[in-house]
Design an enzyme around this catalytic site. Sequence first.
Site, PDB file in Angstrom:
ATOM      1  N   HIS A 143       0.862  -1.184   0.000  1.00 11.59           N
ATOM      2  CA  HIS A 143       0.000   0.000   0.000  1.00 11.59           C
ATOM      3  C   HIS A 143       0.900   1.237   0.000  1.00 11.59           C
ATOM      4  CE1 HIS A 143      -2.811   2.981   1.724  1.00 11.59           C
ATOM      5  NE2 HIS A 143      -3.804   2.160   1.408  1.00 11.59           N
ATOM      6  N   ASP A 220       2.949  -3.758   8.089  1.00 10.10           N
ATOM      7  CA  ASP A 220       1.680  -3.071   7.860  1.00 10.10           C
ATOM      8  C   ASP A 220       0.586  -4.102   8.106  1.00 10.10           C
ATOM      9  OD1 ASP A 220      -0.709  -2.201   6.745  1.00 10.10           O
ATOM     10  OD2 ASP A 220       0.144  -1.627   4.822  1.00 10.10           O
ATOM     11  N   GLN A 223      -4.652  -4.960   7.111  1.00 11.74           N
ATOM     12  CA  GLN A 223      -5.562  -6.009   6.660  1.00 11.74           C
ATOM     13  C   GLN A 223      -5.358  -7.321   7.412  1.00 11.74           C
ATOM     14  OE1 GLN A 223      -7.971  -5.292   4.575  1.00 11.74           O
ATOM     15  NE2 GLN A 223      -7.204  -3.250   4.101  1.00 11.74           N
ATOM     16  N   LYS A 246     -10.388  -0.639  10.214  1.00  6.60           N
ATOM     17  CA  LYS A 246     -10.404  -1.921   9.496  1.00  6.60           C
ATOM     18  C   LYS A 246     -10.861  -3.050  10.425  1.00  6.60           C
ATOM     19  CE  LYS A 246      -7.788  -0.007   6.130  1.00  6.60           C
ATOM     20  NZ  LYS A 246      -8.248   0.337   4.787  1.00  6.60           N
ATOM     21  N   CYS A 384      -4.788   2.464  -3.704  1.00 11.14           N
ATOM     22  CA  CYS A 384      -3.534   2.948  -3.093  1.00 11.14           C
ATOM     23  C   CYS A 384      -2.390   1.958  -3.309  1.00 11.14           C
ATOM     24  CB  CYS A 384      -3.715   3.237  -1.613  1.00 11.14           C
ATOM     25  SG  CYS A 384      -4.817   4.625  -1.281  1.00 11.14           S
TER      26      CYS A 384
END
Length: 426
Positions: A143, A220, A223, A246, A384
Site C-alpha cells: 500500500h 503493515d 488487513q 479496518k 492505493c
Amino acid sequence: MTQSRPSTTSEGATASSSPRVELDVERIRSDFPALGQRVHGHRLAYLDSAASALKPQSVIDAVVKNYSEDGANVHRGVHWLSQRATTALEAAREKVAKFMGSATVENVVFTRGTTDGINLVANAYGAANLSAGDEVLISHLEHHSNIVPWQQVCERTGARLVIAPVTDSGELDVDGFERKLSERTKIVSVAHVSNTLGTILPLARIADLAHARGAVMVVDGAQGAPHLGVDVQALGVDFYAMSGHKLYGPNGIGALWGEKSIFEKMAPYQGGGGMIRTVSFEKTTYAGLPERFEAGTPNIAGAIGLGAAVDYLTNIGFAAVAAHEKELVRYGTKALAAIPGLRPIGTAKEKVGVFSFLLENVHPHDLGTILDKRGVAIRAGHHCTQPLMKRFGVPATARASLGIYSTRSDIDQLVGAIREAQEMFS
C-alpha cells in the site's frame, strides 16, 4: 459464539484444537446498524470492508458513552471525569496489547492508524538509523502507506529503497525477496495481507530472513489484524501497525506495537504535551513508553471504541471468523469464475476475502457505479497500490472485500449485479 481466542500460526492464520464453531452470521449482522438500511431500494451488500469495516452497536455505544458521560482529558486531571476517562483509555490499551500478543502494555502506542504508525517508525527509527548506502526492502504488494514514508526517509538519509518481486498469481516471490536482502539491508517493511489481492505474506519466514541479515522487521497490519488476528511474539516481528477502522472500530485510531528494546532507544519525532518528563527553555526530557510517542491529547473516544471492537472480535473468536471467511472465499472464487469475461487479479493459494477483478469491456469505475444502484458496495480504482497495478498492467480493478457480516447472499447479489452490468454494456 465462542469465547476463546485461538492460537496464531507462524504466518498469522489462526488455528484451534477445539471443535469448529459455526459463526452465527445473522446474529452478527443484527449488531451492525448500517446493514439495516436499503440502498436505491435494494438490500445492502456491503463488500468494501477492506477500505473500512462497518461498526457494531457496541463500538458505537462505547464512543457515545465517553462523549456523553466523560468528555474530559486524560492523564493530567485530578477530577472524577478525567480519572474515569483515563481508566477507560488505559483499559483499552490493555485490551489492544492482549489482542496483539504483547507481553506488556508499555510498548503499545495509540496512533491515528496504520499510516501514522508506519510514519512513526520511519521517522523515529529510520531517520536515526539509516545512512547513505543503506537499504530499505519492501515488496511490490505494498500500500502507498508502506511505500511513501520509506521513500521520504530514504531521500533524507541517502538510503535506497529496494523492491522484492511478486509472482503472476500475486504472491510474494520469497526466493526473489531473499536475493534482494544484503548486508546493506537495515529495514524490511511488508504487509501482513495485501489490501488489493488478499494475499497472506509468510511473515515469520520473512522475519527470520530479515533478522539473519541484522535488519529490523516492520509490518503493515491494516488487513492482517481483522482477518487473521495478531500474535507479534509468534510472528517474530519488531514493529506491527494496525488500524481501528479496518477492525470494526472507530476511524482515526490505531495502534503500533514495537519491540521494547528497540522502542526504548527511539527519540520521539513529535513534541508537545503528554510526551515529556520535564521542560525548560534550555532542555526537555522525555517520558517513557508509551507516552513519549503520544504527543498531545489522544483520540480518547477512538481508543475506547477500539477496545470495544477488540472485545467484540475476541468474543466471536478468530477460529469461527477464519472458518466462515474460508468458506466464503471458496464460494466467491467459484461464483466469480463462472462469469464469462471476468478476469481475477491475484490468485494466491493463501488469501483472505478480497477479490480484485476486471470485467471485459466495462471500466471498474463504471462497474462500481452500476453495482451501487443494485445495493452492492465495492471499491473501484488503484486501491492505493499504483505500483502493483503497473506490475499487472492495469490502471485499476474492481475489488469486493468481505467482513465478518458477509454472507453468500452478498456474493450472489454481487454476481447478479455484475451480470446485469454485462448486459447493459453488451
